[in-house]
Design an enzyme around this catalytic site. Structure first.
Site, short mmCIF file in Angstrom:
data_model
loop_
_atom_site.label_atom_id
_atom_site.label_comp_id
_atom_site.label_asym_id
_atom_site.label_seq_id
_atom_site.Cartn_x
_atom_site.Cartn_y
_atom_site.Cartn_z
CE1 TYR A 18 24.56 41.86 6.29
CE2 TYR A 18 26.49 42.85 5.16
CZ TYR A 18 25.59 43.01 6.25
OH TYR A 18 25.49 44.00 6.90
CD GLU A 40 27.89 45.94 12.21
OE1 GLU A 40 29.36 46.06 12.21
OE2 GLU A 40 27.39 45.82 10.89
CD1 TRP A 48 30.16 42.30 6.65
CD2 TRP A 48 29.99 42.41 8.96
NE1 TRP A 48 29.26 41.93 7.01
CE2 TRP A 48 28.97 42.07 8.38
CE3 TRP A 48 30.12 42.52 10.27
CZ2 TRP A 48 27.71 41.92 9.02
CZ3 TRP A 48 28.97 42.26 11.10
CH2 TRP A 48 27.73 41.84 10.66
#
Length: 201
Positions: A18, A40, A48
């Site tokens: 990522y 988000e 995260w």
């Protein structure tokens, strides 16, 4: 040896991929922005890492991140998602995602695209920061404050300034790769190649 931002190291192959392939790449596609609005906002109060590792579950549960379909979700779909272990089973966040899909479509209709709308908050070009250390990277900015306030006024939920700063980082409106990370320069170069595609008024 290739230098990377410290946050990307030692978590998982998916996490590093990522960082290496997506984070801070300028997003000029509404589908990308909608995906990260869902992801988000799901992150609020969590890491995260937790959200990223459930990304496939979110993709399945939220119709491939299609706002037209998600905006039509009713109680049946919301309850099914609340029982889905592939996502974060928080009813408030699930309901917010459905409401945000409808708000997203309204913004896209008003501005021609959500992409056009969101890039106005950085005057149509990425903010390129030059941090040497991870602890220099802020959690919010004046730009994320303004974006958050405007989204809330438009009916969006779970779009606080910290969440929107993360969105702006993820979607390349802000380049917060450390200067010694190889992706800092690469993301600048990507922008140079694609900036002519940004649909501004």
């Amino acid at each position: 040896m290739t230098s990377r931002c410290p946050w990307s190291l030692g978590v998982s192959a998916a996490y590093q991929a990522y960082h290496d392939q997506e984070w801070s790449v300028p997003a000029l596609d509404d589908s990308i922005h909608f995906e990260f609005l869902i992801l988000e906002s799901a992150q609020a109060g969590l890491s995260w890492r937790t959200v990223l590792h459930k990304r496939d579950g979110y993709r399945r549960g939220f119709a491939g991140f299609d706002p037209q379909l998600v905006a039509r979700y009713g109680e049946k779909e919301i309850e099914a998602l609340a029982c889905d272990s592939g996502i974060i089973r928080n009813r408030l966040k699930i309901r917010a995602a459905v409401g945000n899909a409808a708000a997203f479509l309204r913004v896209a209709e008003e501005y021609g695209s959500f992409t056009r709308y969101i890039w106005q908050f950085v005057d149509g070009a990425p903010i390129v920061n030059r941090w040497d250390r991870q602890d220099q990277v802020p959690a919010t900015s004046p730009e994320s404050d303004r974006l958050s306030s405007d989204l809330k006024a438009r009916g969006f939920k779970f779009v606080g300034s910290t969440i929107m700063y993360s969105h702006m980082q993820a979607c390349g409106l802000i380049n917060d790769h450390l200067v010694n990370c190889y992706r800092h320069a690469e993301c600048r170069e990507i922008w140079r190649r694609i900036k002519h595609r940004l649909p501004m008024r």
